[in-house]
Design a protein around this motif. Structure first.
Motif, PDB file in Angstrom:
ATOM      1  N   GLN A 171       2.410   4.106  -3.472  1.00 33.42           N
ATOM      2  CA  GLN A 171       2.473   5.680  -3.581  1.00 33.42           C
ATOM      3  C   GLN A 171       3.604   6.075  -4.006  1.00 33.42           C
ATOM      4  N   ASN A 183       0.900  -1.290  -0.100  1.00 29.25           N
ATOM      5  CA  ASN A 183      -0.113   0.001   0.209  1.00 29.25           C
ATOM      6  C   ASN A 183       0.965   1.171  -0.061  1.00 29.25           C
ATOM      7  N   THR A 238     -10.541  -1.326  -9.033  1.00 26.88           N
ATOM      8  CA  THR A 238      -9.853  -1.451  -8.057  1.00 26.88           C
ATOM      9  C   THR A 238      -9.991  -0.468  -6.885  1.00 26.88           C
ATOM     10  N   ASP A 239      -9.958  -0.650  -5.722  1.00 33.25           N
ATOM     11  CA  ASP A 239     -10.551   0.150  -4.616  1.00 33.25           C
ATOM     12  C   ASP A 239      -9.147   1.440  -4.471  1.00 33.25           C
ATOM     13  N   ASP A 240      -9.283   2.287  -3.448  1.00 38.12           N
ATOM     14  CA  ASP A 240      -8.402   3.369  -3.226  1.00 38.12           C
ATOM     15  C   ASP A 240      -6.991   2.694  -2.784  1.00 38.12           C
ATOM     16  N   HIS A 241      -7.066   1.378  -2.491  1.00 33.50           N
ATOM     17  CA  HIS A 241      -5.756   0.677  -2.210  1.00 33.50           C
ATOM     18  C   HIS A 241      -5.148   0.084  -3.342  1.00 33.50           C
ATOM     19  N   TYR A 242      -5.818   0.321  -4.437  1.00 30.25           N
ATOM     20  CA  TYR A 242      -5.308  -0.369  -5.744  1.00 30.25           C
ATOM     21  C   TYR A 242      -5.527  -1.969  -5.644  1.00 30.25           C
TER      22      TYR A 242
END
Length: 233
Positions: free
Chosen positions: A141, A137, A212-216
């Motif tokens: 970034q 996670n 995907t969600d916000d956490h890929y």
């Protein structure tokens, strides 16, 4: 002058010490000692005389044996790996000249069905697809920011899209797989590249397009069905 009687002469002659004689056993013993010393010196001379020419020859044989062993290891390592996914098959060319420890571990895990049913944990469009059990996670970034910041840098072949690698960390006891979907300038700082996709790039791109969600993390589970090894395609 008084005459010495013959009997007295005989007595005097017996009282005189006769010269000592060396026994045959002593002569033989000393001769054996001399022969052994001479043989020892000769053997030492031959050893040191022939050593300079002999040792390089032995070193050459050792080097040839090591080279043959390395060549046989390369020959025994499969050339390709076929990754079956729900979207289709991805053919990977294995880099035999990559990190030997990484390649050997990958091959061993493939043979033990380690990757069978392994999910893709993170899918980052125009970046990477990652399968395995490691937390990605925060690193995701950082990778994206660094990739954009250094996007103008010259790219080496290892920075291309569709490269196969694993996390560069001595603390990892498991094994995760990364498939790059775009050139990544700082790739060498993050993963060890040990292969590339030579067939199935379209499958990689299909996986890249999933939601995907916000956490890929993929909203719909998708992963590796299995990986099989091949010498020839």
């Amino acid at each position: 002058m008084a005459r010495i009687k013959p009997k007295q002469l005989l007595i005097q002659s017996k009282t005189k010490k006769s010269p000592s004689r060396i026994s045959y056993s002593s002569i033989i013993t000393w001769n054996l000692i001399v022969v052994l010393v001479v043989l020892s010196l000769y053997a030492t001379y031959r050893h040191w005389h022939h050593r300079p020419a002999f040792e390089p020859e032995m070193d050459l044989h050792r080097a040839e044996n090591v080279e043959r062993s390395a060549d046989s290891t390369k020959l025994s390592t499969p050339n390709y790996a076929v990754m079956d996914t729900a979207k289709g098959s991805i053919t990977i060319e294995i880099y035999k000249d990559a990190s030997a420890g990484v390649v050997d571990k990958f091959v061993k895990l493939c043979k033990s069905d380690y990757f069978k049913g392994m999910p893709f944990r993170h899918v980052i469009k125009n970046f990477v697809i990652q399968g395995g059990d490691f937390d990605f996670n925060g690193a995701a970034q950082d990778w994206i920011l660094k990739a954009k910041a250094s996007g103008e840098n010259a790219l080496s072949p290892k920075h291309e899209a569709f490269m196969i690698g694993t996390t560069k960390s001595p603390n990892n006891k498991g094994f995760d797989i990364f498939i790059t979907t775009a050139p990544i300038p700082d790739l060498n700082d993050k993963i060890v590249v040990f292969g590339r996709v030579i067939k199935g790039e379209d499958i990689v791109q299909e996986i890249e397009e999933i939601d995907t969600d916000d956490h890929y993390q993929p909203k719909t589970p998708i992963g590796i069905i299995n990986i099989t090894l091949r010498q020839e395609l």
